[in-house]
Design a protein around this motif. Structure first.
Motif, PDB file in Angstrom:
ATOM      1  N   MET A  23      64.158 -46.620  55.143  1.00  0.00           N
ATOM      2  CA  MET A  23      64.243 -45.551  54.100  1.00  0.00           C
ATOM      3  C   MET A  23      65.805 -45.179  53.617  1.00  0.00           C
ATOM      4  SD  MET A  23      62.785 -41.716  54.292  1.00  0.00           S
ATOM      5  CE  MET A  23      61.109 -42.468  54.790  1.00  0.00           C
ATOM      6  N   ARG A  24      65.924 -45.015  52.532  1.00  0.00           N
ATOM      7  CA  ARG A  24      67.492 -44.630  52.170  1.00  0.00           C
ATOM      8  C   ARG A  24      67.343 -43.148  51.448  1.00  0.00           C
ATOM      9  NH1 ARG A  24      70.736 -47.793  47.255  1.00  0.00           N
ATOM     10  NH2 ARG A  24      72.693 -46.385  47.256  1.00  0.00           N
ATOM     11  N   VAL A  25      68.319 -42.351  52.174  1.00  0.00           N
ATOM     12  CA  VAL A  25      68.497 -41.197  51.573  1.00  0.00           C
ATOM     13  C   VAL A  25      69.816 -40.777  51.321  1.00  0.00           C
ATOM     14  CG1 VAL A  25      66.281 -40.025  52.478  1.00  0.00           C
ATOM     15  CG2 VAL A  25      68.534 -39.943  53.593  1.00  0.00           C
ATOM     16  N   LEU A  26      70.798 -41.543  51.379  1.00  0.00           N
ATOM     17  CA  LEU A  26      72.171 -41.530  51.150  1.00  0.00           C
ATOM     18  C   LEU A  26      72.548 -42.014  49.970  1.00  0.00           C
ATOM     19  CD1 LEU A  26      73.731 -42.440  54.648  1.00  0.00           C
ATOM     20  CD2 LEU A  26      73.105 -40.212  53.810  1.00  0.00           C
ATOM     21  N   GLY A  27      72.836 -41.191  48.958  1.00  0.00           N
ATOM     22  CA  GLY A  27      73.225 -41.518  47.627  1.00  0.00           C
ATOM     23  C   GLY A  27      72.133 -41.467  46.659  1.00  0.00           C
ATOM     24  N   SER A  28      70.815 -42.172  47.297  1.00  0.00           N
ATOM     25  CA  SER A  28      69.376 -41.980  46.328  1.00  0.00           C
ATOM     26  C   SER A  28      68.458 -42.223  47.335  1.00  0.00           C
ATOM     27  CB  SER A  28      69.428 -43.059  45.215  1.00  0.00           C
ATOM     28  OG  SER A  28      69.598 -44.415  45.776  1.00  0.00           O
ATOM     29  N   PHE A  29      67.236 -41.947  46.741  1.00  0.00           N
ATOM     30  CA  PHE A  29      65.893 -42.117  47.572  1.00  0.00           C
ATOM     31  C   PHE A  29      65.290 -43.582  47.497  1.00  0.00           C
ATOM     32  CE2 PHE A  29      61.493 -41.930  48.260  1.00  0.00           C
ATOM     33  CZ  PHE A  29      61.350 -41.378  49.524  1.00  0.00           C
ATOM     34  N   THR A  30      65.090 -44.245  48.460  1.00  0.00           N
ATOM     35  CA  THR A  30      64.246 -45.563  48.341  1.00  0.00           C
ATOM     36  C   THR A  30      63.180 -45.592  49.760  1.00  0.00           C
ATOM     37  OG1 THR A  30      66.197 -46.578  47.097  1.00  0.00           O
ATOM     38  CG2 THR A  30      64.261 -47.952  48.177  1.00  0.00           C
ATOM     39  N   LEU A  31      62.192 -45.895  49.544  1.00  0.00           N
ATOM     40  CA  LEU A  31      61.382 -46.339  50.700  1.00  0.00           C
ATOM     41  C   LEU A  31      60.781 -47.639  50.607  1.00  0.00           C
ATOM     42  CD1 LEU A  31      59.588 -45.581  53.096  1.00  0.00           C
ATOM     43  CD2 LEU A  31      57.883 -44.632  51.386  1.00  0.00           C
ATOM     44  N   VAL A  32      61.045 -48.475  51.418  1.00  0.00           N
ATOM     45  CA  VAL A  32      60.613 -49.792  51.420  1.00  0.00           C
ATOM     46  C   VAL A  32      59.495 -50.261  52.495  1.00  0.00           C
ATOM     47  CG1 VAL A  32      61.452 -52.172  51.737  1.00  0.00           C
ATOM     48  CG2 VAL A  32      62.900 -50.542  50.366  1.00  0.00           C
ATOM     49  N   SER A  33      58.655 -50.802  52.070  1.00  0.00           N
ATOM     50  CA  SER A  33      57.514 -51.164  53.209  1.00  0.00           C
ATOM     51  C   SER A  33      57.217 -52.778  53.106  1.00  0.00           C
ATOM     52  CB  SER A  33      56.278 -50.344  53.262  1.00  0.00           C
ATOM     53  OG  SER A  33      55.219 -50.824  53.969  1.00  0.00           O
ATOM     54  N   ASP A  34      57.392 -53.410  54.016  1.00  0.00           N
ATOM     55  CA  ASP A  34      57.074 -55.063  53.755  1.00  0.00           C
ATOM     56  C   ASP A  34      57.686 -55.471  52.816  1.00  0.00           C
ATOM     57  OD1 ASP A  34      55.105 -54.583  55.832  1.00  0.00           O
ATOM     58  OD2 ASP A  34      53.411 -54.302  54.566  1.00  0.00           O
ATOM     59  N   GLY A  35      59.097 -55.206  52.791  1.00  0.00           N
ATOM     60  CA  GLY A  35      60.268 -55.774  51.745  1.00  0.00           C
ATOM     61  C   GLY A  35      59.915 -55.268  50.286  1.00  0.00           C
ATOM     62  N   ALA A  36      58.887 -54.319  50.055  1.00  0.00           N
ATOM     63  CA  ALA A  36      58.987 -53.995  48.577  1.00  0.00           C
ATOM     64  C   ALA A  36      59.112 -52.622  48.571  1.00  0.00           C
ATOM     65  CB  ALA A  36      57.591 -54.355  48.078  1.00  0.00           C
ATOM     66  N   ALA A  37      59.773 -52.048  47.632  1.00  0.00           N
ATOM     67  CA  ALA A  37      59.769 -50.570  47.371  1.00  0.00           C
ATOM     68  C   ALA A  37      58.588 -49.759  47.025  1.00  0.00           C
ATOM     69  CB  ALA A  37      60.791 -50.207  46.019  1.00  0.00           C
ATOM     70  N   VAL A  38      58.288 -48.745  47.521  1.00  0.00           N
ATOM     71  CA  VAL A  38      57.055 -48.074  47.552  1.00  0.00           C
ATOM     72  C   VAL A  38      57.055 -46.880  46.612  1.00  0.00           C
ATOM     73  CG1 VAL A  38      55.213 -46.614  48.624  1.00  0.00           C
ATOM     74  CG2 VAL A  38      56.343 -48.629  49.754  1.00  0.00           C
ATOM     75  N   PRO A  39      56.399 -46.938  45.292  1.00  0.00           N
ATOM     76  CA  PRO A  39      56.510 -45.715  44.364  1.00  0.00           C
ATOM     77  C   PRO A  39      55.847 -44.624  45.004  1.00  0.00           C
ATOM     78  CG  PRO A  39      54.856 -47.451  43.553  1.00  0.00           C
ATOM     79  CD  PRO A  39      55.538 -48.096  44.975  1.00  0.00           C
ATOM     80  N   LEU A  40      56.304 -43.564  44.773  1.00  0.00           N
ATOM     81  CA  LEU A  40      55.780 -42.322  45.221  1.00  0.00           C
ATOM     82  C   LEU A  40      55.752 -41.161  44.025  1.00  0.00           C
ATOM     83  CD1 LEU A  40      57.454 -41.967  48.822  1.00  0.00           C
ATOM     84  CD2 LEU A  40      55.129 -42.627  48.301  1.00  0.00           C
ATOM     85  N   GLY A  41      55.162 -40.412  44.248  1.00  0.00           N
ATOM     86  CA  GLY A  41      54.702 -39.020  43.385  1.00  0.00           C
ATOM     87  C   GLY A  41      55.992 -37.940  43.860  1.00  0.00           C
ATOM     88  N   VAL A  42      56.119 -37.064  42.983  1.00  0.00           N
ATOM     89  CA  VAL A  42      57.212 -36.153  43.048  1.00  0.00           C
ATOM     90  C   VAL A  42      57.048 -35.497  44.293  1.00  0.00           C
ATOM     91  CG1 VAL A  42      58.489 -34.223  42.050  1.00  0.00           C
ATOM     92  CG2 VAL A  42      57.952 -36.007  40.757  1.00  0.00           C
ATOM     93  N   ASP A  43      55.902 -34.884  44.739  1.00  0.00           N
ATOM     94  CA  ASP A  43      55.544 -34.147  45.932  1.00  0.00           C
ATOM     95  C   ASP A  43      55.725 -34.991  46.988  1.00  0.00           C
ATOM     96  OD1 ASP A  43      55.536 -31.844  44.524  1.00  0.00           O
ATOM     97  OD2 ASP A  43      53.108 -31.931  44.424  1.00  0.00           O
ATOM     98  N   SER A  44      55.140 -36.235  46.974  1.00  0.00           N
ATOM     99  CA  SER A  44      55.271 -37.236  48.274  1.00  0.00           C
ATOM    100  C   SER A  44      56.644 -37.616  48.321  1.00  0.00           C
ATOM    101  CB  SER A  44      54.370 -38.484  47.761  1.00  0.00           C
ATOM    102  OG  SER A  44      52.875 -38.082  47.799  1.00  0.00           O
TER     103      SER A  44
END
Length: 267
Positions: A1-22
């Protein structure tokens, strides 16, 4: 997971799209690694929302993530935290901050981890507090590492680190001091003077009047300074270095910097 600079969540090599609250929930847990009680999470993530409604929003946000293994508590009934095997870049960066004083000056750790703030575009109170805390830690680490590299003769690397700190906090005196000292250790007096002038000009433009700082002591009196400064454009409002004064020719000619009380002369 990346929170430095921008937010990115990656699972099994693919970015996971999340809603605003999640996304807000997962980012909160990345920044606060200890297990969080539901009431605390709801109050921080949805301030001003009644407790029952906040708890409901929290449950919906956690369920919508869709990755049960992301959380330590898979059924989401107990305190929430990210699972131990979730990799977060902020954790790596904080580990580097703690380790830097013990890393030999000859080694080259991945300083890129200290080049960005926590989610700089997010404005929630809970993230602002942690962002500023991490910002102070990383800037201090960069400044200290720059000084150590200068002492070890790695002047180009020392300048690069100090410049990184200055870009992150242009008005921070300790960052400017580290950069000026790095230039002086490298023997680049002209660059050190230029940095001094740039900082003085920034202070003057920001406070709207005469500015002062504690950097004068870095420049012991030297006859070379008038020549160096006369050869480069001097900001109109730049503060003169110790021992220098501005004069004009009899016909109102170009302003020159001279040392002591001697008469002006072209260089």
């Amino acid at each position: 997971m990346r929170v430095l600079g921008s937010f990115t969540l990656v699972s099994d090599g693919a970015a996971v799209p999340l809603g605003v609250d999640s996304r807000r929930l997962v980012a909160y847990l990345a920044v606060h690694p200890r297990p969080q009680e539901h009431a605390t999470l709801a109050a921080d993530l949805w301030p001003g929302v009644p407790a029952a409604a906040g708890q409901r929003l929290l449950a919906e946000a956690a369920t919508a993530v869709g990755i049960p293994t992301l959380f330590t508590d898979g059924d989401l009934t107990g305190p929430l935290s990210l699972a131990a095997d979730v990799h977060v870049d902020l954790s790596d960066a904080l580990g580097l901050v703690r380790a830097l004083p013990e890393i030999p000056a000859g080694d080259s750790p991945d300083i890129a981890l200290l080049s960005a703030d926590i989610l700089p575009s997010w404005t929630a109170t809970w993230i602002a507090v942690e962002r500023e805390r991490f910002r102070q830690l990383r800037l201090h680490a960069l400044e200290e590492r720059s000084l150590r590299l200068s002492a070890a003769g790695r002047h180009a690397d020392a300048v690069a680190l100090a410049e990184l700190a200055v870009r992150a906090a242009p008005s921070r005196e300790s960052a400017r001091r580290a950069l000026i000292e790095a230039h002086l250790a490298q023997g680049n007096i002209a660059a050190a003077i230029a940095e001094y002038d740039a900082y003085e000009e920034l202070l003057r433009s920001s406070v709207g009047g005469p500015a002062s700082n504690g950097l004068d002591a870095l420049f012991p009196p030297s006859p070379a300074w008038p020549v160096l400064r006369a050869r480069r454009p001097v900001p109109r409002s730049a503060v003169q270095l110790p021992g220098l004064r501005g004069v004009r020719g009899a016909a109102g000619g170009t302003r020159r910097l001279v040392s002591g009380g001697g008469a002006s002369r072209p260089y």
